[in-house]
Every structure is written in structure tokens, then in C-alpha cells.
Motif scaffolding. Structure first.
Motif, PDB file in Angstrom:
ATOM      1  N   SER A 207      59.148  99.133 106.485  1.00  0.00           N
ATOM      2  CA  SER A 207      58.297  98.009 106.889  1.00  0.00           C
ATOM      3  C   SER A 207      56.912  98.141 106.260  1.00  0.00           C
ATOM      4  O   SER A 207      55.956  97.551 106.727  1.00  0.00           O
TER       5      SER A 207
ATOM      6  N   ASP B 108      55.171  97.076 103.670  1.00  0.00           N
ATOM      7  CA  ASP B 108      54.314  95.955 103.268  1.00  0.00           C
ATOM      8  C   ASP B 108      54.627  94.660 104.024  1.00  0.00           C
ATOM      9  O   ASP B 108      54.253  93.589 103.585  1.00  0.00           O
ATOM     10  N   LEU B 109      55.294  94.769 105.158  1.00  0.00           N
ATOM     11  CA  LEU B 109      55.681  93.583 105.915  1.00  0.00           C
ATOM     12  C   LEU B 109      54.471  92.752 106.337  1.00  0.00           C
ATOM     13  O   LEU B 109      54.456  91.529 106.172  1.00  0.00           O
TER      14      LEU B 109
ATOM     15  N   SER C 145      51.425  92.534 105.050  1.00  0.00           N
ATOM     16  CA  SER C 145      50.785  91.845 103.920  1.00  0.00           C
ATOM     17  C   SER C 145      51.644  90.683 103.440  1.00  0.00           C
ATOM     18  O   SER C 145      51.111  89.630 103.067  1.00  0.00           O
ATOM     19  N   LYS C 146      52.961  90.829 103.457  1.00  0.00           N
ATOM     20  CA  LYS C 146      53.844  89.728 103.086  1.00  0.00           C
ATOM     21  C   LYS C 146      53.724  88.582 104.092  1.00  0.00           C
ATOM     22  O   LYS C 146      53.706  87.414 103.711  1.00  0.00           O
ATOM     23  N   MET C 147      53.656  88.926 105.386  1.00  0.00           N
ATOM     24  CA  MET C 147      53.515  87.896 106.414  1.00  0.00           C
ATOM     25  C   MET C 147      52.211  87.123 106.211  1.00  0.00           C
ATOM     26  O   MET C 147      52.189  85.894 106.282  1.00  0.00           O
TER      27      MET C 147
ATOM     28  N   SER D 217      50.647  86.566 103.550  1.00  0.00           N
ATOM     29  CA  SER D 217      50.643  85.771 102.319  1.00  0.00           C
ATOM     30  C   SER D 217      51.436  84.473 102.443  1.00  0.00           C
ATOM     31  O   SER D 217      51.366  83.626 101.551  1.00  0.00           O
ATOM     32  N   LYS D 218      52.185  84.321 103.513  1.00  0.00           N
ATOM     33  CA  LYS D 218      53.026  83.123 103.678  1.00  0.00           C
ATOM     34  C   LYS D 218      52.196  81.961 104.228  1.00  0.00           C
ATOM     35  O   LYS D 218      51.482  82.114 105.219  1.00  0.00           O
TER      36      LYS D 218
ATOM     37  N   TRP E 230      62.819  82.555 106.294  1.00  0.00           N
ATOM     38  CA  TRP E 230      62.533  83.691 105.429  1.00  0.00           C
ATOM     39  C   TRP E 230      63.170  85.002 105.867  1.00  0.00           C
ATOM     40  O   TRP E 230      63.878  85.648 105.107  1.00  0.00           O
TER      41      TRP E 230
END
Length: 86
Positions: A29, A31-32, A34-36, A38-39, A70
Motif C-alpha cells: 500500500s 503509494d496508495l 498519493s494515488k488517491m 491524484s484522482k 477504480w
């Protein structure tokens, strides 16, 4: 079981529960968050049992007519409670 929808990043306690469950299911988990972040217009739905995240589903709109489903997961230890992965 309690279902909650967040129209942005959930609070720290819920976020920690999502990260922990994601790690248990997918093994990583890192980079989870940071990905969240960015959405665009992130939508997060959680399923809770006794203040513990037992399932989550995330998505975001691609445009005015399309919603992208996603990422999601359900705690495999939850058993046959009727909560299904999306």
C-alpha cells in the motif's frame, strides 16, 4: 455493517483502515494515498464492522457521462456476510 460514502479523502482513521485492508489484500500500500490524492473528484465507499474497515470501493468521473470504478477490496476474513467485491 455500516456503509459510508466520502466525496473526497476520508479522515485519518478511515484512511488508515483502508490502507491496512489494501495491504492485507494486495500485499502493498506504499503509494496508495498519493494515488488517491491524484484522482479527480475521488469517491470512496467503505463498509465498516465494529469501527473496522472490512471493504472499500473507490472511483472517479472520467467526464460528465462516465464514472471509472477504480479500486476496491473486501476483507477475506469477513466470511460470507453478503458483502461482495465490486
Amino acid at each position: 455493517m455500516e456503509l459510508t460514502i466520502f466525496y473526497s479523502m476520508p479522515g485519518d482513521d478511515i484512511l488508515k483502515g483502508i490502507i491496512q485492508l489494501h495491504r492485507n489484500i494486495f500485499g502493498d500500500s506504499e503509494d496508495l494515498v498519493s494515488k488517491m490524492k491524484s484522482k479527480p473528484h475521488l469517491l470512496v465507499q467503505t463498509a465498516m464492522a465494529e469501527e473496522r474497515v472490512i471493504g472499500y470501493k473507490m472511483g472517479y468521473p472520467l467526464d460528465d457521462d462516465t464514472f471509472y470504478s477504480w479500486l476496491g477490496g473486501v476483507d477475506p476474513d469477513t466470511g460470507r456476510t453478503g458483502l461482495l467485491p465490486c
